[in-house]
Design a protein around this motif. Sequence first.
Motif, PDB file in Angstrom:
ATOM      1  N   ASP A 119       0.873  -1.172   0.000  1.00 45.51           N
ATOM      2  CA  ASP A 119       0.000   0.000   0.000  1.00 45.51           C
ATOM      3  C   ASP A 119       0.908   1.218   0.000  1.00 45.51           C
ATOM      4  O   ASP A 119       1.500   1.567   1.018  1.00 45.51           O
ATOM      5  N   MET A 120       1.017   1.865  -1.156  1.00 47.36           N
ATOM      6  CA  MET A 120       1.949   2.975  -1.283  1.00 47.36           C
ATOM      7  C   MET A 120       1.524   4.198  -0.471  1.00 47.36           C
ATOM      8  O   MET A 120       2.310   5.134  -0.297  1.00 47.36           O
ATOM      9  N   ASN A 121       0.296   4.173   0.051  1.00 47.90           N
ATOM     10  CA  ASN A 121      -0.166   5.257   0.922  1.00 47.90           C
ATOM     11  C   ASN A 121       0.196   5.016   2.380  1.00 47.90           C
ATOM     12  O   ASN A 121      -0.045   5.878   3.226  1.00 47.90           O
ATOM     13  N   ARG A 122       0.760   3.833   2.668  1.00 47.57           N
ATOM     14  CA  ARG A 122       1.103   3.498   4.054  1.00 47.57           C
ATOM     15  C   ARG A 122       2.556   3.041   4.182  1.00 47.57           C
ATOM     16  O   ARG A 122       2.874   2.170   4.973  1.00 47.57           O
ATOM     17  N   ILE A 123       3.413   3.635   3.389  1.00 42.29           N
ATOM     18  CA  ILE A 123       4.842   3.335   3.499  1.00 42.29           C
ATOM     19  C   ILE A 123       5.382   3.994   4.774  1.00 42.29           C
ATOM     20  O   ILE A 123       5.124   5.173   5.021  1.00 42.29           O
ATOM     21  N   PRO A 124       6.101   3.253   5.611  1.00 44.05           N
ATOM     22  CA  PRO A 124       6.660   3.875   6.825  1.00 44.05           C
ATOM     23  C   PRO A 124       7.591   5.019   6.463  1.00 44.05           C
ATOM     24  O   PRO A 124       8.408   4.901   5.548  1.00 44.05           O
ATOM     25  N   GLN A 125       7.458   6.132   7.164  1.00 48.57           N
ATOM     26  CA  GLN A 125       8.286   7.297   6.883  1.00 48.57           C
ATOM     27  C   GLN A 125       9.706   7.140   7.410  1.00 48.57           C
ATOM     28  O   GLN A 125      10.639   7.689   6.845  1.00 48.57           O
ATOM     29  N   HIS A 126       9.846   6.382   8.489  1.00 50.07           N
ATOM     30  CA  HIS A 126      11.168   6.169   9.078  1.00 50.07           C
ATOM     31  C   HIS A 126      11.360   4.684   9.348  1.00 50.07           C
ATOM     32  O   HIS A 126      10.632   4.087  10.134  1.00 50.07           O
ATOM     33  N   VAL A 127      12.341   4.097   8.678  1.00 55.91           N
ATOM     34  CA  VAL A 127      12.704   2.693   8.873  1.00 55.91           C
ATOM     35  C   VAL A 127      14.081   2.638   9.527  1.00 55.91           C
ATOM     36  O   VAL A 127      15.047   3.235   9.021  1.00 55.91           O
ATOM     37  N   ALA A 128      14.176   1.952  10.654  1.00 53.69           N
ATOM     38  CA  ALA A 128      15.458   1.743  11.326  1.00 53.69           C
ATOM     39  C   ALA A 128      15.824   0.265  11.191  1.00 53.69           C
ATOM     40  O   ALA A 128      14.945  -0.601  11.285  1.00 53.69           O
ATOM     41  N   ILE A 129      17.096  -0.013  10.970  1.00 53.93           N
ATOM     42  CA  ILE A 129      17.518  -1.401  10.755  1.00 53.93           C
ATOM     43  C   ILE A 129      18.737  -1.737  11.600  1.00 53.93           C
ATOM     44  O   ILE A 129      19.713  -0.981  11.633  1.00 53.93           O
ATOM     45  N   ILE A 130      18.664  -2.892  12.286  1.00 57.30           N
ATOM     46  CA  ILE A 130      19.830  -3.476  12.931  1.00 57.30           C
ATOM     47  C   ILE A 130      20.379  -4.495  11.942  1.00 57.30           C
ATOM     48  O   ILE A 130      19.787  -5.555  11.727  1.00 57.30           O
ATOM     49  N   MET A 131      21.495  -4.166  11.314  1.00 60.34           N
ATOM     50  CA  MET A 131      22.048  -4.981  10.232  1.00 60.34           C
ATOM     51  C   MET A 131      22.914  -6.096  10.832  1.00 60.34           C
ATOM     52  O   MET A 131      24.129  -5.963  10.969  1.00 60.34           O
ATOM     53  N   ASP A 132      22.296  -7.213  11.143  1.00 61.09           N
ATOM     54  CA  ASP A 132      22.985  -8.281  11.866  1.00 61.09           C
ATOM     55  C   ASP A 132      23.207  -9.487  10.953  1.00 61.09           C
ATOM     56  O   ASP A 132      22.401  -9.764  10.068  1.00 61.09           O
ATOM     57  N   GLY A 133      24.309 -10.189  11.204  1.00 58.85           N
ATOM     58  CA  GLY A 133      24.553 -11.449  10.509  1.00 58.85           C
ATOM     59  C   GLY A 133      25.713 -11.433   9.532  1.00 58.85           C
ATOM     60  O   GLY A 133      25.995 -12.461   8.897  1.00 58.85           O
ATOM     61  N   ASN A 134      26.421 -10.310   9.397  1.00 59.62           N
ATOM     62  CA  ASN A 134      27.539 -10.256   8.450  1.00 59.62           C
ATOM     63  C   ASN A 134      28.618 -11.294   8.773  1.00 59.62           C
ATOM     64  O   ASN A 134      29.098 -12.007   7.884  1.00 59.62           O
ATOM     65  N   GLY A 135      29.001 -11.360  10.049  1.00 59.70           N
ATOM     66  CA  GLY A 135      30.066 -12.280  10.451  1.00 59.70           C
ATOM     67  C   GLY A 135      29.682 -13.731  10.259  1.00 59.70           C
ATOM     68  O   GLY A 135      30.468 -14.534   9.738  1.00 59.70           O
ATOM     69  N   ARG A 136      28.471 -14.087  10.672  1.00 57.99           N
ATOM     70  CA  ARG A 136      28.018 -15.476  10.521  1.00 57.99           C
ATOM     71  C   ARG A 136      27.868 -15.850   9.059  1.00 57.99           C
ATOM     72  O   ARG A 136      28.159 -16.972   8.652  1.00 57.99           O
ATOM     73  N   TRP A 137      27.405 -14.896   8.253  1.00 59.54           N
ATOM     74  CA  TRP A 137      27.280 -15.124   6.802  1.00 59.54           C
ATOM     75  C   TRP A 137      28.634 -15.485   6.207  1.00 59.54           C
ATOM     76  O   TRP A 137      28.758 -16.415   5.400  1.00 59.54           O
ATOM     77  N   ALA A 138      29.682 -14.767   6.618  1.00 58.65           N
ATOM     78  CA  ALA A 138      31.022 -15.031   6.101  1.00 58.65           C
ATOM     79  C   ALA A 138      31.571 -16.353   6.629  1.00 58.65           C
ATOM     80  O   ALA A 138      32.152 -17.144   5.872  1.00 58.65           O
ATOM     81  N   THR A 139      31.385 -16.601   7.929  1.00 60.73           N
ATOM     82  CA  THR A 139      31.907 -17.819   8.547  1.00 60.73           C
ATOM     83  C   THR A 139      31.327 -19.066   7.889  1.00 60.73           C
ATOM     84  O   THR A 139      32.046 -20.045   7.638  1.00 60.73           O
ATOM     85  N   GLU A 140      30.029 -19.032   7.588  1.00 56.37           N
ATOM     86  CA  GLU A 140      29.391 -20.188   6.935  1.00 56.37           C
ATOM     87  C   GLU A 140      29.947 -20.428   5.537  1.00 56.37           C
ATOM     88  O   GLU A 140      29.777 -21.513   4.970  1.00 56.37           O
ATOM     89  N   ARG A 141      30.618 -19.442   4.967  1.00 49.39           N
ATOM     90  CA  ARG A 141      31.229 -19.573   3.642  1.00 49.39           C
ATOM     91  C   ARG A 141      32.737 -19.761   3.724  1.00 49.39           C
ATOM     92  O   ARG A 141      33.444 -19.696   2.716  1.00 49.39           O
ATOM     93  N   GLY A 142      33.239 -19.988   4.946  1.00 41.28           N
ATOM     94  CA  GLY A 142      34.663 -20.220   5.138  1.00 41.28           C
ATOM     95  C   GLY A 142      35.518 -18.987   4.940  1.00 41.28           C
ATOM     96  O   GLY A 142      36.702 -19.086   4.620  1.00 41.28           O
ATOM     97  N   LYS A 143      34.921 -17.814   5.138  1.00 42.94           N
ATOM     98  CA  LYS A 143      35.619 -16.552   4.914  1.00 42.94           C
ATOM     99  C   LYS A 143      35.854 -15.812   6.232  1.00 42.94           C
ATOM    100  O   LYS A 143      35.251 -16.122   7.255  1.00 42.94           O
ATOM    101  N   GLU A 144      36.728 -14.800   6.179  1.00 48.15           N
ATOM    102  CA  GLU A 144      36.927 -13.920   7.327  1.00 48.15           C
ATOM    103  C   GLU A 144      35.683 -13.064   7.547  1.00 48.15           C
ATOM    104  O   GLU A 144      34.923 -12.793   6.619  1.00 48.15           O
ATOM    105  N   ARG A 145      35.486 -12.608   8.793  1.00 47.76           N
ATOM    106  CA  ARG A 145      34.309 -11.798   9.103  1.00 47.76           C
ATOM    107  C   ARG A 145      34.265 -10.517   8.266  1.00 47.76           C
ATOM    108  O   ARG A 145      33.193 -10.044   7.895  1.00 47.76           O
TER     109      ARG A 145
END
Length: 243
Positions: free
Chosen positions: A6-32
């Motif tokens: 509903d384009m008439n009810r788009i939140p005006q302010h979205v806050a995000i906790i961007m979590d999971g970067n380190g685990r995403w890398a670890t599961e791929r055998g990469k550095e954090r």
Amino acid sequence: MNNELDMNRIPQHVAIIMDGNGRWATERGKERSYGHQAGVEAVRRITSECTRLGVKYLTLYTFSTENWNRPADEISALMGLVLTSLEDEIFMKNNVRFRVIGDIKRLPAEVQQKLHETEEHTAKNDAMTMVVALSYSSRWEITNAVREIISENPQEITEETITKHLTTSFMPDPDLLIRTGGELRISNYLLWQIAYSELYFCDTYWPDFNEQELHKAIRSFQSRQRRFGKTEAQVEEEVKDEK
């Protein structure tokens, strides 16, 4: 892509906790740090899509005061990524204003300088404001605000005066708070400001968070009735009056 929103009810302010970067890398055998690099790409995607949808404020929890306890090499890599990501043309291409909140004085001098330059360079952009929380914690912010109030006028400590002294005083409180990565906690993020925000948690790691995932979060937001302490009947009556 957004025909279910509903384009008439788009939140005006979205806050995000961007979590999971380190685990995403670890599961791929990469550095954090590899995960943090991939996370920057997600920031670009979500910034562009939020601008397209008409979101006015996007606040991203990038580095908390508690993160200073992480290994030195990871902190160094993160600071380098901050500098690299600020070189991106996404701000000008999308007409996005950049702001930063947090205990900036703890950051390396070159990072502080780049943050200041980016704020100045994008100051006239008005499609959306992207706020990056760096070296930020809500308890630090509130403590700092109270200190300022006491030094100015200790007799006038109200909700309004505290709000005015917070680093977020230039923008409205978040309508929607998203946390990626499967954790179900707030992690010292915008504690004062999210008193009536709608919360959305998902298992998707931040590097994999895309436009479709954002739409899921917004659809969830749009399916809820925001009452701000009122009864359902009161809210429904107010909606009728507005019509």
